[in-house]
Design a protein around this motif. Structure first.
Motif, PDB file in Angstrom:
ATOM      1  N   UNK A  48      35.838   9.293  43.765  1.00  0.00           N
ATOM      2  CA  UNK A  48      35.808   9.906  45.091  1.00  0.00           C
ATOM      3  C   UNK A  48      34.369  10.048  45.587  1.00  0.00           C
ATOM      4  N   UNK A  49      33.480  10.512  44.715  1.00  0.00           N
ATOM      5  CA  UNK A  49      32.073  10.632  45.098  1.00  0.00           C
ATOM      6  C   UNK A  49      31.466   9.270  45.397  1.00  0.00           C
ATOM      7  N   UNK A  50      31.848   8.275  44.617  1.00  0.00           N
ATOM      8  CA  UNK A  50      31.329   6.927  44.801  1.00  0.00           C
ATOM      9  C   UNK A  50      31.760   6.370  46.158  1.00  0.00           C
ATOM     10  N   UNK A  51      33.030   6.553  46.519  1.00  0.00           N
ATOM     11  CA  UNK A  51      33.526   6.079  47.825  1.00  0.00           C
ATOM     12  C   UNK A  51      32.840   6.817  48.961  1.00  0.00           C
ATOM     13  N   UNK A  52      32.625   8.116  48.786  1.00  0.00           N
ATOM     14  CA  UNK A  52      31.963   8.905  49.820  1.00  0.00           C
ATOM     15  C   UNK A  52      30.527   8.406  50.031  1.00  0.00           C
ATOM     16  N   UNK A  53      29.845   8.108  48.967  1.00  0.00           N
ATOM     17  CA  UNK A  53      28.480   7.595  49.068  1.00  0.00           C
ATOM     18  C   UNK A  53      28.472   6.228  49.739  1.00  0.00           C
ATOM     19  N   UNK A  54      29.439   5.365  49.404  1.00  0.00           N
ATOM     20  CA  UNK A  54      29.522   4.057  50.046  1.00  0.00           C
ATOM     21  C   UNK A  54      29.736   4.195  51.549  1.00  0.00           C
ATOM     22  N   UNK A  55      30.588   5.139  51.969  1.00  0.00           N
ATOM     23  CA  UNK A  55      30.827   5.360  53.394  1.00  0.00           C
ATOM     24  C   UNK A  55      29.558   5.862  54.086  1.00  0.00           C
ATOM     25  N   UNK A  56      28.837   6.763  53.443  1.00  0.00           N
ATOM     26  CA  UNK A  56      27.594   7.260  54.027  1.00  0.00           C
ATOM     27  C   UNK A  56      26.564   6.147  54.147  1.00  0.00           C
ATOM     28  N   UNK A  57      26.476   5.305  53.127  1.00  0.00           N
ATOM     29  CA  UNK A  57      25.527   4.184  53.172  1.00  0.00           C
ATOM     30  C   UNK A  57      25.908   3.186  54.256  1.00  0.00           C
ATOM     31  N   UNK A  58      27.207   2.950  54.434  1.00  0.00           N
ATOM     32  CA  UNK A  58      27.659   2.021  55.472  1.00  0.00           C
ATOM     33  C   UNK A  58      27.348   2.571  56.858  1.00  0.00           C
ATOM     34  N   UNK A  59      27.424   3.893  57.023  1.00  0.00           N
ATOM     35  CA  UNK A  59      27.112   4.499  58.316  1.00  0.00           C
ATOM     36  C   UNK A  59      25.617   4.432  58.609  1.00  0.00           C
ATOM     37  N   UNK A  60      24.790   4.532  57.605  1.00  0.00           N
ATOM     38  CA  UNK A  60      23.338   4.522  57.782  1.00  0.00           C
ATOM     39  C   UNK A  60      22.806   3.098  57.891  1.00  0.00           C
ATOM     40  N   UNK A  61      23.492   2.148  57.306  1.00  0.00           N
ATOM     41  CA  UNK A  61      23.005   0.766  57.235  1.00  0.00           C
ATOM     42  C   UNK A  61      22.713   0.138  58.592  1.00  0.00           C
TER      43      UNK A  61
END
Length: 138
Positions: free
Chosen positions: A56-69
């Motif tokens: 869950x934490x890993x998916x949340x981090x991926x979503x945050x990175x995708x938003x910042x990218x």
């Protein structure tokens, strides 16, 4: 000896209810349940226990990175490559000289080696000892 190995081991099972560590005698007798609670011993930390939270934490981090990218794509990032000092010509010449000496040593060793050694014949030694020159170039 086995008891000492077990005592030093980091992978001892514990009772999840009372926290008692499984003793060596219990391991030897294959007793899998705590004598006080009757609950199965477990390793203190198992992947299945933490997997859901980790994913869950890993998916949340991926979503945050995708938003910042998309925001960072416009601004170029500085290179993370290491910059090395330029190599001097003398260093390269020493490396070439050492490589040539190795090739010559191999050529001489192959020339001394007989093409087919028959049984009982003495083979020449492969003496790759110190030549007396600069030890870095041997």
């Amino acid at each position: 000896r086995a008891k000492l190995d077990y005592e030093e081991s980091q992978r001892k099972k514990i009772c999840p209810e009372c926290g008692i560590t499984q003793s060596f005698d219990q391991v030897r007798k294959r007793q899998k349940k705590c004598l006080d609670c009757g609950v199965l011993f477990k390793l203190p930390l198992v992947w299945n226990d933490v997997k859901a939270k980790f994913m869950a934490r890993n998916e949340q981090t991926d979503l945050q990175n995708a938003a910042v990218e998309p925001q960072t794509a416009a601004s170029p990032r500085p290179s993370r490559r290491r910059h090395y000092a330029p190599v001097s010509r003398a260093f390269l010449e020493r490396m070439d000289l050492a490589a040539e000496r190795r090739r010559e040593r191999i050529r001489r060793a192959n020339a001394m080696r007989p093409s087919s050694a028959s049984v009982g014949e003495a083979r020449p030694s492969r003496g790759a000892g110190w030549s007396g020159g600069d030890p870095r170039l041997n």
